[in-house]
Design a protein around this motif. Structure first.
Motif, PDB file in Angstrom:
ATOM      1  N   GLY A 232       3.734 124.757   9.547  1.00 36.48           N
ATOM      2  CA  GLY A 232       3.210 124.190   8.314  1.00 36.48           C
ATOM      3  C   GLY A 232       3.154 122.683   8.357  1.00 36.48           C
ATOM      4  N   SER A 233       2.979 122.080   7.198  1.00 40.17           N
ATOM      5  CA  SER A 233       2.784 120.628   7.121  1.00 40.17           C
ATOM      6  C   SER A 233       3.982 119.897   6.537  1.00 40.17           C
ATOM      7  N   LEU A 234       5.112 120.607   6.361  1.00 40.58           N
ATOM      8  CA  LEU A 234       6.244 119.988   5.683  1.00 40.58           C
ATOM      9  C   LEU A 234       7.164 119.186   6.601  1.00 40.58           C
TER      10      LEU A 234
ATOM     11  N   PRO B 244      -4.442 120.604   7.262  1.00 39.45           N
ATOM     12  CA  PRO B 244      -3.648 121.274   6.236  1.00 39.45           C
ATOM     13  C   PRO B 244      -2.536 120.357   5.755  1.00 39.45           C
ATOM     14  N   GLY B 245      -2.282 120.340   4.466  1.00 39.46           N
ATOM     15  CA  GLY B 245      -1.246 119.455   3.943  1.00 39.46           C
ATOM     16  C   GLY B 245      -1.105 119.576   2.442  1.00 39.46           C
ATOM     17  N   THR B 246      -0.557 118.526   1.833  1.00 42.92           N
ATOM     18  CA  THR B 246      -0.324 118.487   0.400  1.00 42.92           C
ATOM     19  C   THR B 246      -0.960 117.234  -0.188  1.00 42.92           C
TER      20      THR B 246
ATOM     21  N   THR C 217      -0.808 114.326  -2.384  1.00 46.23           N
ATOM     22  CA  THR C 217       0.308 113.629  -3.035  1.00 46.23           C
ATOM     23  C   THR C 217      -0.148 112.665  -4.118  1.00 46.23           C
TER      24      THR C 217
ATOM     25  N   ALA D  85       0.781 115.254   5.525  1.00 44.14           N
ATOM     26  CA  ALA D  85       1.136 116.369   6.406  1.00 44.14           C
ATOM     27  C   ALA D  85       2.018 115.843   7.514  1.00 44.14           C
TER      28      ALA D  85
ATOM     29  N   SER E 118      -1.174 119.774  -4.992  1.00 43.85           N
ATOM     30  CA  SER E 118      -1.954 120.899  -4.461  1.00 43.85           C
ATOM     31  C   SER E 118      -1.763 121.023  -2.949  1.00 43.85           C
ATOM     32  N   THR E 119      -1.567 122.249  -2.493  1.00 46.03           N
ATOM     33  CA  THR E 119      -1.540 122.524  -1.058  1.00 46.03           C
ATOM     34  C   THR E 119      -2.950 122.866  -0.612  1.00 46.03           C
TER      35      THR E 119
END
Length: 662
Positions: free
Chosen positions: A383-385, A581-583, A585, A606, A630-631
């Motif tokens: 994932g992107s975390l 892919p990411g969030t 912010t 990300a 939003s993801t």
């Protein structure tokens, strides 16, 4: 001295797996911790026991000292190994461990605090006789004091956050007129990354080498160095290839730098494994300067292990348990050569943007002279975390040429289908003439990056993807076969046209491809081989993914109708899509806002990297499909900007995202 019975590993991924391996070899019970995102991760499966410490965001799990200490208490752990990253260099966490009756497997909190402040660190080691880079002195300098120090040192200069590390927030300033703006920008970046905007300024050394010395200190006054590592191959101040020893140093310089590193460690009361980093002019390696000290295990520690024969994690544990070092400096010998490559979830063909996905197929090389440290397994979700580094491939040989050759072969054999990585890029970098000759500096990768990227998608990739699709359409079983169902191109009346497969690789133009009838492809469940222009090409495969020589491609079916329907829906509008892919912010605009060309609209984060999405032209925000938090998936539509003046056929491209390491 008595070794620990149980150790909690306060980290994840490949370093957690690496520490658990040594704990197992010593007969010590290991405790893994995991967030909700890592419930099925490899480090969780390999530990003797595991404890959930919170939801996926690191701030609520891996960065929560209270949850880590609670996990240690619940499992009867006597010590905590922090790995690297997260809380490994957090003096408050080290102190909290001590107050909870736990041994922190690392240096004292006082050493972490001292060396974590670059200004105090420089002043301390300078007093111990260690040469430092000419620069500003004192803490809490104003903008004008920083500018005056820069003018006194002479341009170019490097602005650096005092509290930071890993190249984050550093600003190279070459002209005096830019100082005011660069200082302001550096303060903003430092405050955002570290919560502290204190800066220092240092002389910039053109085409420098980055050389670091591994030190090991016990609690009985013994300190030794374990030789150096060459870390000059970097991108955005981040190391990607490391080796030991360095071809730059002769024995006299190695001994002098090693002694300087020992004195730096002594100056802060160090204990355990640590690294003293130096910047070295490539034209005169005798003129080396202290940069900083990393008060933890380094990512690149395996190359030192291979040339010294020492397990650094084992010696971290033994020192933390109170054992004295049983060897002195005269007992340390460097034998052979080792090189390490960091495999990261990033897509070189898309400007090294962070990637993600599910690991559909995995092959990690092993064998003579090859070691892989990894936290991956098939089915793992990337994932992107968290940090983008997935694994490390390390090669050892009796000499540098052998080690490089083995590492290139190992990277060619590396398969991580489902998640784009930089393995192929690193393989090409290791074949670059300047790398092979040892004529490296910290700017080499940035200068040569374009020559290390393939031009477009090779034709044989589409050929192989078409062969896979044709094979899937072929009839199965015996008996009569409807000729119209066979993908041969046969038609009534003898007409023959090779079947066409509209294909696309994300970020590339779609291709309508027809495999040549003479290609005679061979397709199996895990491989496909095609012949093109007399050359045979074999790919690993998993679903729509193909891999070869460390590179991989996701070749999907292209539906032009669906593609047109997913566009902006506005004449002349430009669709801004997520580059990875990411969030989301930050959202800085609303529907109906008028924006200028290049104006920042959104920020997508990300893997500790922020990407600013800007307006490709002046216009109006017609659509905004996300909010802060939003993801988003790669290529997901974020916003639509209608140009000020509509022109026939305009639009279709998004603004280029700016990349900023957090």
């Amino acid at each position: 001295m008595t070794m620990f019975d149980t150790v909690l590993v306060a980290n994840r991924g490949e370093i957690a797996v690496r520490v658990i391996r040594t704990l197992r070899s010593l007969g010590v019970r290991s405790v893994a911790v995991f967030s909700d995102a890592d419930a099925g991760a490899r480090h969780v499966r390999e530990a003797d026991t595991a404890v959930r410490i919170g939801p996926a965001p690191a701030a609520e799990s891996y960065l929560s000292a209270d949850r880590l200490l609670d996990a240690a208490a619940r499992t009867g752990a006597q010590a905590v190994h922090p790995g690297y990253g997260f809380l490994a260099e957090n003096a408050g966490f080290a102190q909290a461990c001590a107050e909870a009756g736990l041994v922190f497997i690392g240096p004292p909190a006082s050493a972490i605090s001292l060396m974590g402040d670059k200004i105090r660190a420089k002043e301390t080691v300078r007093a111990a006789g260690v040469p430092v880079v000419p620069g500003s002195s004192g803490s809490g300098l104003t903008d004008e004091q920083l500018a005056e120090a820069a003018r006194r040192i002479g341009m170019p200069v490097l602005l650096k956050p005092s509290a930071g590390g890993g190249g984050k927030g550093m600003r190279l300033t070459r002209v005096e007129s830019a100082l005011r703006d660069e200082i302001a920008a550096a303060r903003r970046e430092a405050r955002a990354s570290f919560g502290d905007d204190t800066l220092l300024v240092e002389r910039w050394i053109d085409r420098p080498r980055h050389i670091e010395i591994q030190v090991l200190a016990d609690g009985h006054g013994n300190v030794v160095h374990l030789g150096e590592r060459e870390c000059s191959l970097q991108r955005r101040h981040q190391k990607i290839i490391e080796e030991a020893p360095s071809v730059l140093l002769d024995e006299a310089t190695r001994a002098a730098m090693g002694e300087a590193a020992v004195q730096a460690a002594r100056s802060c009361g160090y204990r355990g494994a640590g690294t003293v980093e130096f910047i070295v002019p490539g034209t005169d390696p005798s003129q080396y300067y202290f940069m900083e000290m990393n008060t933890r295990l380094q990512v690149e520690h395996p190359v030192t292990e291979l040339v010294t024969g020492l397990d650094l994690v084992e010696w971290q544990l033994r020192v933390a348990a109170g054992e004295p070092l049983p060897f002195g400096q005269e007992d340390i010998a460097l034998t052979g050569h080792a090189v390490e490559a960091r495999i990261c979830a990033e897509d070189p063909s898309r400007g090294f943007l962070p990637s993600g996905g599910t690991v559909l197929r995995l092959h990690e090389p092993q064998g003579e002279g090859v070691r892989t440290d990894s936290g991956l397994s098939e089915g793992a979700e990337v994932g992107s975390l968290y940090d983008p580094m997935l694994s490390k491939v390390i090669a050892y040989g009796p000499d540098r040429a052998t080690a490089l050759r083995r590492l290139r072969a190992a990277l060619a054999a590396t398969v991580t289908l489902g998640v784009p990585t930089n393995a192929g890029f690193l393989r090409r970098l290791l074949a670059h003439p300047d790398v092979v000759s040892g004529e490296m500096d910290t700017g080499l990768v940035e200068r040569e990056v374009d020559s290390l990227l393939p031009e477009g998608v090779p034709a044989e990739v589409y050929e192989a993807a078409a062969a896979v699709r044709a094979e899937a359409l072929a009839p199965r079983g015996g008996g009569w076969t409807d000729p119209f169902s066979v993908p041969s191109g046969w038609r009534m009346g003898g007409a023959h046209a090779a079947p066409a497969f509209p294909l696309r690789v994300p970020g590339r133009e779609p291709v309508v491809h027809a495999p040549a009838p003479s290609a005679a492809p061979r397709v199996s469940h895990d491989a496909v081989t095609v012949e093109l222009h007399g050359v045979t090409h074999t790919f690993r495969r998993a679903g729509d993914w193909l891999g070869r020589d460390g590179d991989s491609w996701h070749v999907a079916d292209h539906d032009p109708v669906a593609a047109s329907l997913s566009g902006a829906g506005h004449a002349g509008a430009d669709t801004l899509a997520a580059p990875m892919p990411g969030t989301v912010t930050v959202v800085k605009v609303a529907v109906g806002d008028t924006v200028a060309a290049g104006q920042s609209l959104l920020v997508v984060e990300a893997m500790k990297m922020e990407h600013v999405i800007s307006a490709p032209h002046a216009g109006t925000v017609a659509e905004l499909d996300v909010t802060a938090g939003s993801t988003v998936a790669m290529d997901q539509v974020l916003a639509v900007v209608v140009p000020e003046e509509h022109t026939e056929g305009s639009g279709g491209t998004a603004g280029t995202p700016a990349q900023e390491e957090k």
